[in-house]
Design a protein around this motif. Sequence first.
Motif, PDB file in Angstrom:
ATOM      1  N   UNK A 158       0.831  -1.203   0.000  1.00 29.82           N
ATOM      2  CA  UNK A 158       0.000   0.000   0.000  1.00 29.82           C
ATOM      3  C   UNK A 158       0.869   1.258   0.000  1.00 29.82           C
ATOM      4  N   UNK A 159       0.222   2.406   0.015  1.00 33.18           N
ATOM      5  CA  UNK A 159       0.932   3.700  -0.044  1.00 33.18           C
ATOM      6  C   UNK A 159       1.864   3.904   1.146  1.00 33.18           C
ATOM      7  N   UNK A 160       1.441   3.486   2.318  1.00 32.42           N
ATOM      8  CA  UNK A 160       2.270   3.654   3.525  1.00 32.42           C
ATOM      9  C   UNK A 160       3.541   2.814   3.421  1.00 32.42           C
ATOM     10  N   UNK A 161       3.387   1.554   3.004  1.00 31.64           N
ATOM     11  CA  UNK A 161       4.556   0.684   2.805  1.00 31.64           C
ATOM     12  C   UNK A 161       5.485   1.285   1.752  1.00 31.64           C
ATOM     13  N   UNK A 162       4.899   1.788   0.677  1.00 32.77           N
ATOM     14  CA  UNK A 162       5.686   2.347  -0.424  1.00 32.77           C
ATOM     15  C   UNK A 162       6.468   3.575   0.025  1.00 32.77           C
ATOM     16  N   UNK A 163       5.845   4.426   0.823  1.00 31.85           N
ATOM     17  CA  UNK A 163       6.527   5.631   1.323  1.00 31.85           C
ATOM     18  C   UNK A 163       7.721   5.242   2.193  1.00 31.85           C
ATOM     19  N   UNK A 164       7.530   4.217   3.016  1.00 29.25           N
ATOM     20  CA  UNK A 164       8.624   3.738   3.877  1.00 29.25           C
ATOM     21  C   UNK A 164       9.789   3.201   3.032  1.00 29.25           C
ATOM     22  N   UNK A 165       9.473   2.370   2.026  1.00 27.65           N
ATOM     23  CA  UNK A 165      10.508   1.789   1.168  1.00 27.65           C
ATOM     24  C   UNK A 165      11.238   2.873   0.384  1.00 27.65           C
ATOM     25  N   UNK A 166      10.486   3.831  -0.147  1.00 21.46           N
ATOM     26  CA  UNK A 166      11.088   4.915  -0.934  1.00 21.46           C
ATOM     27  C   UNK A 166      12.051   5.731  -0.080  1.00 21.46           C
ATOM     28  N   UNK A 167      11.645   6.040   1.147  1.00 17.50           N
ATOM     29  CA  UNK A 167      12.517   6.805   2.039  1.00 17.50           C
ATOM     30  C   UNK A 167      13.770   6.019   2.396  1.00 17.50           C
ATOM     31  N   UNK A 168      13.611   4.743   2.713  1.00 17.97           N
ATOM     32  CA  UNK A 168      14.757   3.919   3.126  1.00 17.97           C
ATOM     33  C   UNK A 168      15.739   3.699   1.980  1.00 17.97           C
ATOM     34  N   UNK A 169      15.245   3.371   0.796  1.00 20.59           N
ATOM     35  CA  UNK A 169      16.142   3.001  -0.296  1.00 20.59           C
ATOM     36  C   UNK A 169      16.671   4.198  -1.087  1.00 20.59           C
ATOM     37  N   UNK A 170      15.990   5.326  -1.048  1.00 16.46           N
ATOM     38  CA  UNK A 170      16.473   6.515  -1.773  1.00 16.46           C
ATOM     39  C   UNK A 170      17.773   7.051  -1.191  1.00 16.46           C
ATOM     40  N   UNK A 171      18.075   6.696   0.048  1.00 19.86           N
ATOM     41  CA  UNK A 171      19.311   7.150   0.712  1.00 19.86           C
ATOM     42  C   UNK A 171      20.521   6.316   0.309  1.00 19.86           C
ATOM     43  N   UNK A 172      20.281   5.169  -0.331  1.00 25.45           N
ATOM     44  CA  UNK A 172      21.361   4.232  -0.643  1.00 25.45           C
ATOM     45  C   UNK A 172      22.058   4.602  -1.953  1.00 25.45           C
ATOM     46  N   UNK A 173      23.380   4.408  -1.987  1.00 29.96           N
ATOM     47  CA  UNK A 173      24.134   4.620  -3.228  1.00 29.96           C
ATOM     48  C   UNK A 173      24.011   3.404  -4.145  1.00 29.96           C
ATOM     49  N   UNK A 174      23.803   2.227  -3.538  1.00 32.11           N
ATOM     50  CA  UNK A 174      23.724   0.982  -4.287  1.00 32.11           C
ATOM     51  C   UNK A 174      22.765   0.041  -3.570  1.00 32.11           C
ATOM     52  N   UNK A 175      21.919  -0.657  -4.338  1.00 39.41           N
ATOM     53  CA  UNK A 175      20.997  -1.634  -3.759  1.00 39.41           C
ATOM     54  C   UNK A 175      21.054  -2.931  -4.560  1.00 39.41           C
ATOM     55  N   UNK A 176      20.741  -4.044  -3.896  1.00 38.18           N
ATOM     56  CA  UNK A 176      20.625  -5.324  -4.576  1.00 38.18           C
ATOM     57  C   UNK A 176      19.285  -5.394  -5.300  1.00 38.18           C
ATOM     58  N   UNK A 177      19.253  -6.125  -6.408  1.00 36.84           N
ATOM     59  CA  UNK A 177      18.077  -6.141  -7.273  1.00 36.84           C
ATOM     60  C   UNK A 177      17.872  -7.525  -7.877  1.00 36.84           C
ATOM     61  N   UNK A 178      16.605  -7.931  -7.968  1.00 33.62           N
ATOM     62  CA  UNK A 178      16.244  -9.172  -8.657  1.00 33.62           C
ATOM     63  C   UNK A 178      14.751  -9.136  -8.952  1.00 33.62           C
ATOM     64  N   UNK A 179      14.285 -10.067  -9.774  1.00 33.02           N
ATOM     65  CA  UNK A 179      12.850 -10.221 -10.022  1.00 33.02           C
ATOM     66  C   UNK A 179      12.511 -11.708 -10.005  1.00 33.02           C
ATOM     67  N   UNK A 180      11.249 -11.996  -9.766  1.00 37.01           N
ATOM     68  CA  UNK A 180      10.727 -13.360  -9.888  1.00 37.01           C
ATOM     69  C   UNK A 180       9.514 -13.297 -10.795  1.00 37.01           C
ATOM     70  N   UNK A 181       9.313 -14.362 -11.557  1.00 38.84           N
ATOM     71  CA  UNK A 181       8.221 -14.424 -12.516  1.00 38.84           C
ATOM     72  C   UNK A 181       7.382 -15.665 -12.273  1.00 38.84           C
TER      73      UNK A 181
END
Length: 195
Positions: free
Chosen positions: A28-51
């Motif tokens: 939801x929007x609240x979860x998204x706001x938390x994730x955006x704030x936490x990860x926007x501060x990072x210079x590098x993040x791990x990434x993957x997808x599942x299908x």
Amino acid sequence: MQRPTKEQIRELPLYTGLTLDNIKIIENEQDAAYALEALSKEACIGFDTETKPIFRKGESCPGPTLIQLASESQGFLFPTRFPAAMDCARALLSNPNIIKAGFGINGDIKELRNKLNIDIVNTHNLSVTLKHLSGDKDPIGARAAVAMVLKQRLGKGSQKSNWGAYPLKPNQILYAANDAHSAICIIKALDSKIT
């Protein structure tokens, strides 16, 4: 640095990575706001997808059903069924100031663009980096990379599970988050060895 054999990998201790307490599913929007704030501060993040797997002949692939992003301390799972999760993942993946590191990500990048209209920028394909560092002729996947760099064994038991089903099971949550988490841990370990 050399690619270990399957037998050597089996002998290693299991990759500890993140626990369920350090993984957030974005719904939801609240979860998204938390994730955006936490990860926007990072210079590098791990990434993957599942299908979601294809069960019937002739069935077309819907594209990624889960996007995983991780910092060193937290994992974030973005189920593509939730608009707030998609908006947040799109903002992070298209942010040119954050490096997105993962393994064999060329297919992920293509699927994100073609199926979900997400243009991911500033990526680092660790499969290619480790291939060059080890002198191996083939790209290095996450399991071999974790063994080579972190001296641990990455569990792959949930790899073939149904990623289209929801809610995700605890073993799927751990697997998905730690695939992204292992990438950030490896890039940090490589940086410390080089500098």
